[in-house]
Design a protein around this motif. Sequence first.
Motif, PDB file in Angstrom:
ATOM      1  N   GLY A   1       0.830  -1.457  -0.179  1.00 50.09           N
ATOM      2  CA  GLY A   1       0.037  -0.117   0.156  1.00 50.09           C
ATOM      3  C   GLY A   1       0.864   1.207   0.128  1.00 50.09           C
ATOM      4  O   GLY A   1       0.290   2.110  -0.209  1.00 50.09           O
ATOM      5  N   GLY A   2       2.155   1.219   0.348  1.00 49.76           N
ATOM      6  CA  GLY A   2       3.050   2.340   0.335  1.00 49.76           C
ATOM      7  C   GLY A   2       3.951   2.459  -0.953  1.00 49.76           C
ATOM      8  O   GLY A   2       3.512   1.801  -1.964  1.00 49.76           O
ATOM      9  N   PRO A   3       4.865   3.331  -0.961  1.00 48.01           N
ATOM     10  CA  PRO A   3       5.415   3.469  -2.250  1.00 48.01           C
ATOM     11  C   PRO A   3       6.918   2.499  -2.549  1.00 48.01           C
ATOM     12  O   PRO A   3       7.325   2.589  -3.576  1.00 48.01           O
ATOM     13  CB  PRO A   3       6.238   5.004  -1.889  1.00 48.01           C
ATOM     14  N   ALA A   4       7.214   1.643  -1.385  1.00 51.51           N
ATOM     15  CA  ALA A   4       8.406   0.633  -1.537  1.00 51.51           C
ATOM     16  C   ALA A   4       8.292  -0.311  -2.971  1.00 51.51           C
ATOM     17  O   ALA A   4       7.100  -0.748  -3.247  1.00 51.51           O
ATOM     18  CB  ALA A   4       8.746   0.059  -0.463  1.00 51.51           C
ATOM     19  N   ARG A   5       9.262  -0.308  -3.632  1.00 49.89           N
ATOM     20  CA  ARG A   5       9.408  -1.505  -4.719  1.00 49.89           C
ATOM     21  C   ARG A   5      10.274  -2.486  -3.919  1.00 49.89           C
ATOM     22  O   ARG A   5      11.354  -2.321  -3.529  1.00 49.89           O
ATOM     23  CB  ARG A   5      10.176  -0.900  -5.992  1.00 49.89           C
ATOM     24  N   TYR A   6       9.779  -3.619  -4.347  1.00 54.87           N
ATOM     25  CA  TYR A   6      10.473  -5.051  -3.497  1.00 54.87           C
ATOM     26  C   TYR A   6      10.979  -5.913  -4.519  1.00 54.87           C
ATOM     27  O   TYR A   6      10.804  -5.954  -5.612  1.00 54.87           O
ATOM     28  CB  TYR A   6       9.059  -5.585  -2.875  1.00 54.87           C
ATOM     29  N   VAL A   7      12.156  -6.333  -3.792  1.00 53.14           N
ATOM     30  CA  VAL A   7      12.864  -7.578  -4.572  1.00 53.14           C
ATOM     31  C   VAL A   7      12.866  -8.542  -3.701  1.00 53.14           C
ATOM     32  O   VAL A   7      12.698  -8.485  -2.261  1.00 53.14           O
ATOM     33  CB  VAL A   7      14.327  -7.097  -4.965  1.00 53.14           C
ATOM     34  N   SER A   8      12.913  -9.802  -3.927  1.00 54.12           N
ATOM     35  CA  SER A   8      13.283 -10.973  -3.115  1.00 54.12           C
ATOM     36  C   SER A   8      14.703 -11.251  -3.139  1.00 54.12           C
ATOM     37  O   SER A   8      15.423 -10.990  -4.125  1.00 54.12           O
ATOM     38  CB  SER A   8      12.420 -12.172  -3.499  1.00 54.12           C
ATOM     39  N   ILE A   9      15.336 -11.833  -2.093  1.00 53.96           N
ATOM     40  CA  ILE A   9      16.785 -12.233  -1.846  1.00 53.96           C
ATOM     41  C   ILE A   9      16.793 -13.617  -1.910  1.00 53.96           C
ATOM     42  O   ILE A   9      16.279 -14.075  -0.879  1.00 53.96           O
ATOM     43  CB  ILE A   9      17.561 -11.513  -0.780  1.00 53.96           C
ATOM     44  N   LYS A  10      17.303 -14.420  -2.836  1.00 50.56           N
ATOM     45  CA  LYS A  10      17.192 -15.636  -3.030  1.00 50.56           C
ATOM     46  C   LYS A  10      18.216 -16.423  -1.892  1.00 50.56           C
ATOM     47  O   LYS A  10      17.659 -17.293  -1.198  1.00 50.56           O
ATOM     48  CB  LYS A  10      18.066 -16.084  -4.405  1.00 50.56           C
ATOM     49  N   GLU A  11      19.379 -15.636  -1.262  1.00 43.53           N
ATOM     50  CA  GLU A  11      20.080 -16.251  -0.357  1.00 43.53           C
ATOM     51  C   GLU A  11      19.463 -16.139   1.135  1.00 43.53           C
ATOM     52  O   GLU A  11      19.765 -16.969   1.863  1.00 43.53           O
ATOM     53  CB  GLU A  11      21.568 -15.297  -0.369  1.00 43.53           C
ATOM     54  N   THR A  12      18.576 -15.145   1.366  1.00 42.11           N
ATOM     55  CA  THR A  12      18.082 -14.788   2.560  1.00 42.11           C
ATOM     56  C   THR A  12      16.585 -15.423   2.607  1.00 42.11           C
ATOM     57  O   THR A  12      15.948 -15.687   3.884  1.00 42.11           O
ATOM     58  CB  THR A  12      18.041 -13.760   3.064  1.00 42.11           C
ATOM     59  N   GLY A  13      15.860 -15.434   1.634  1.00 41.80           N
ATOM     60  CA  GLY A  13      14.520 -15.995   1.285  1.00 41.80           C
ATOM     61  C   GLY A  13      13.724 -14.860   1.756  1.00 41.80           C
ATOM     62  O   GLY A  13      12.465 -15.175   2.016  1.00 41.80           O
ATOM     63  N   GLY A  14      14.103 -13.451   1.981  1.00 42.27           N
ATOM     64  CA  GLY A  14      13.104 -12.739   2.372  1.00 42.27           C
ATOM     65  C   GLY A  14      12.948 -11.303   1.548  1.00 42.27           C
ATOM     66  O   GLY A  14      13.537 -11.384   0.230  1.00 42.27           O
ATOM     67  N   LYS A  15      12.273 -10.416   1.752  1.00 37.39           N
ATOM     68  CA  LYS A  15      11.773  -9.231   1.086  1.00 37.39           C
ATOM     69  C   LYS A  15      12.434  -8.188   1.361  1.00 37.39           C
ATOM     70  O   LYS A  15      12.661  -7.811   2.523  1.00 37.39           O
ATOM     71  CB  LYS A  15      10.281  -9.364   0.823  1.00 37.39           C
ATOM     72  N   LEU A  16      12.948  -7.376   0.257  1.00 40.52           N
ATOM     73  CA  LEU A  16      13.553  -5.865   0.579  1.00 40.52           C
ATOM     74  C   LEU A  16      12.926  -4.968  -0.385  1.00 40.52           C
ATOM     75  O   LEU A  16      12.816  -5.082  -1.449  1.00 40.52           O
ATOM     76  CB  LEU A  16      15.375  -6.071   0.457  1.00 40.52           C
ATOM     77  N   GLY A  17      12.876  -3.856   0.418  1.00 39.92           N
ATOM     78  CA  GLY A  17      12.047  -2.723  -0.449  1.00 39.92           C
ATOM     79  C   GLY A  17      12.917  -1.743  -0.314  1.00 39.92           C
ATOM     80  O   GLY A  17      13.884  -1.356   0.402  1.00 39.92           O
ATOM     81  N   PHE A  18      12.600  -0.674  -1.239  1.00 39.56           N
ATOM     82  CA  PHE A  18      13.416   0.456  -1.732  1.00 39.56           C
ATOM     83  C   PHE A  18      12.495   1.579  -1.858  1.00 39.56           C
ATOM     84  O   PHE A  18      11.518   1.406  -2.745  1.00 39.56           O
ATOM     85  CB  PHE A  18      14.146   0.350  -3.073  1.00 39.56           C
ATOM     86  N   ILE A  19      12.474   2.602  -0.989  1.00 41.40           N
ATOM     87  CA  ILE A  19      11.862   3.832  -1.148  1.00 41.40           C
ATOM     88  C   ILE A  19      12.802   4.795  -1.678  1.00 41.40           C
ATOM     89  O   ILE A  19      13.654   5.265  -1.041  1.00 41.40           O
ATOM     90  CB  ILE A  19      11.270   4.486   0.091  1.00 41.40           C
ATOM     91  N   THR A  20      12.635   5.375  -2.795  1.00 45.20           N
ATOM     92  CA  THR A  20      13.434   6.416  -3.554  1.00 45.20           C
ATOM     93  C   THR A  20      12.812   7.690  -3.973  1.00 45.20           C
ATOM     94  O   THR A  20      12.715   8.026  -4.985  1.00 45.20           O
ATOM     95  CB  THR A  20      13.945   5.316  -4.761  1.00 45.20           C
ATOM     96  N   PRO A  21      12.837   8.431  -3.064  1.00 47.51           N
ATOM     97  CA  PRO A  21      12.021   9.807  -3.354  1.00 47.51           C
ATOM     98  C   PRO A  21      12.748  10.731  -4.265  1.00 47.51           C
ATOM     99  O   PRO A  21      12.553  11.584  -4.989  1.00 47.51           O
ATOM    100  CB  PRO A  21      11.867  10.292  -2.049  1.00 47.51           C
ATOM    101  N   LEU A  22      14.337  10.416  -4.114  1.00 45.27           N
ATOM    102  CA  LEU A  22      15.025  11.156  -5.157  1.00 45.27           C
ATOM    103  C   LEU A  22      15.400  10.473  -6.425  1.00 45.27           C
ATOM    104  O   LEU A  22      15.314  11.031  -7.691  1.00 45.27           O
ATOM    105  CB  LEU A  22      16.262  11.803  -4.402  1.00 45.27           C
ATOM    106  N   THR A  23      16.172   9.383  -6.446  1.00 47.11           N
ATOM    107  CA  THR A  23      16.596   8.630  -7.652  1.00 47.11           C
ATOM    108  C   THR A  23      15.559   8.174  -8.409  1.00 47.11           C
ATOM    109  O   THR A  23      15.549   8.003  -9.598  1.00 47.11           O
ATOM    110  CB  THR A  23      17.490   7.767  -7.225  1.00 47.11           C
TER     111      THR A  23
END
Length: 345
Positions: free
Chosen positions: A243-265
């Motif tokens: 529901g928020g602005p994060a774009r997510y990736v999954s990390i194969k080695e950890t099995g978890g999700k990582l989001g990036f919130i990038t208001p500038l880039t």
Amino acid sequence: MSQAPVTASNASNAANMIDPFGRMVDYLRVSVTDRCDFRCTYCMSENMTFLPKKDLLTLEELDRLCTIFIGKGVRRLRLTGGEPLVRKNIMQFINSLGRHLESGKLEELTITTNGSQLHRFSKDLFSAGMRRINVSLDTLDADKFKAITRWGDVNRVMQGIDAAQESGLKVKINAVALKGFNDDELPKMIEWAHGRDMDMTIIETMPMGEIDEDRTDQYLPLSKVRSNLSNQYTLEDIPFKTGGPARYVSIKETGGKLGFITPLTHNFCESCNRVRLTCTGTLYLCLGQDDAADLREPLRASEGNELTSNAIDEAIGRKPKGHDFIIDRNTKRPAVSRHMSVTGG
């Protein structure tokens, strides 16, 4: 004469809030206080002047405003601050909002916290209907944590995270990427979070409010962070959204999700579905713009909700397309003068 309780059904007959660019606004972030028990260097000055308590909406007024928004189509509601859990009688407000979860009018009620009070409130938050929370945490190192927060104790935050997970709350970690501070520590933090079944989101520092630090020294573009992480992990873009602005990736080695919130880039304005309400009743239509609407005056002018509902409609009708954040050596002043703690993130 006592006033009839406000319900989502009688708050407004409007179906949905649509901005000038066709985006449906269904996500409200509510800053319940500008006060905080930390003084994070990228967020606040050490000697902050907070709003006089007389300027704040009462919890009952905040409840009424939130209910009007829910009646107008808000389906996700996030409580922020400052630190929301330092506001007196905050659970009274949260428990009251829980009725909208029970009725089905509200799909999700969440909170963003620094974690300092979670050991006290986690069970109550779960009982009120919350199922996931965000904890802001920029380092696992006790000395660095003390330096970045000025007043904080990382052990107390860890106790709060333990209590939150034990109570059944799903925890997500939010970390602001800061050059020369936690850039080398981010892989360790990701592995720690994913090892505890917590997703994590990394956020670019935002040019808001006068602080004691030079943001050009702090700014770390997440394009560089992602590139560095790609050398160590297998990152796969996924369509996961909260529901928020994060774009997510999954990390194969950890099995978890990582989001990036990038208001500038890489700003996230094209899909913006949110507005922000402050503890004084000011509605900000964009995190990075000063255009706002005063909802306190119409709220207090009438026991009915028509004036407030009309004021909201007028404001949504001029929601801007996006923000204009920039950080460079030639632009050292903040993009907006208010601190993040006023707007609520």
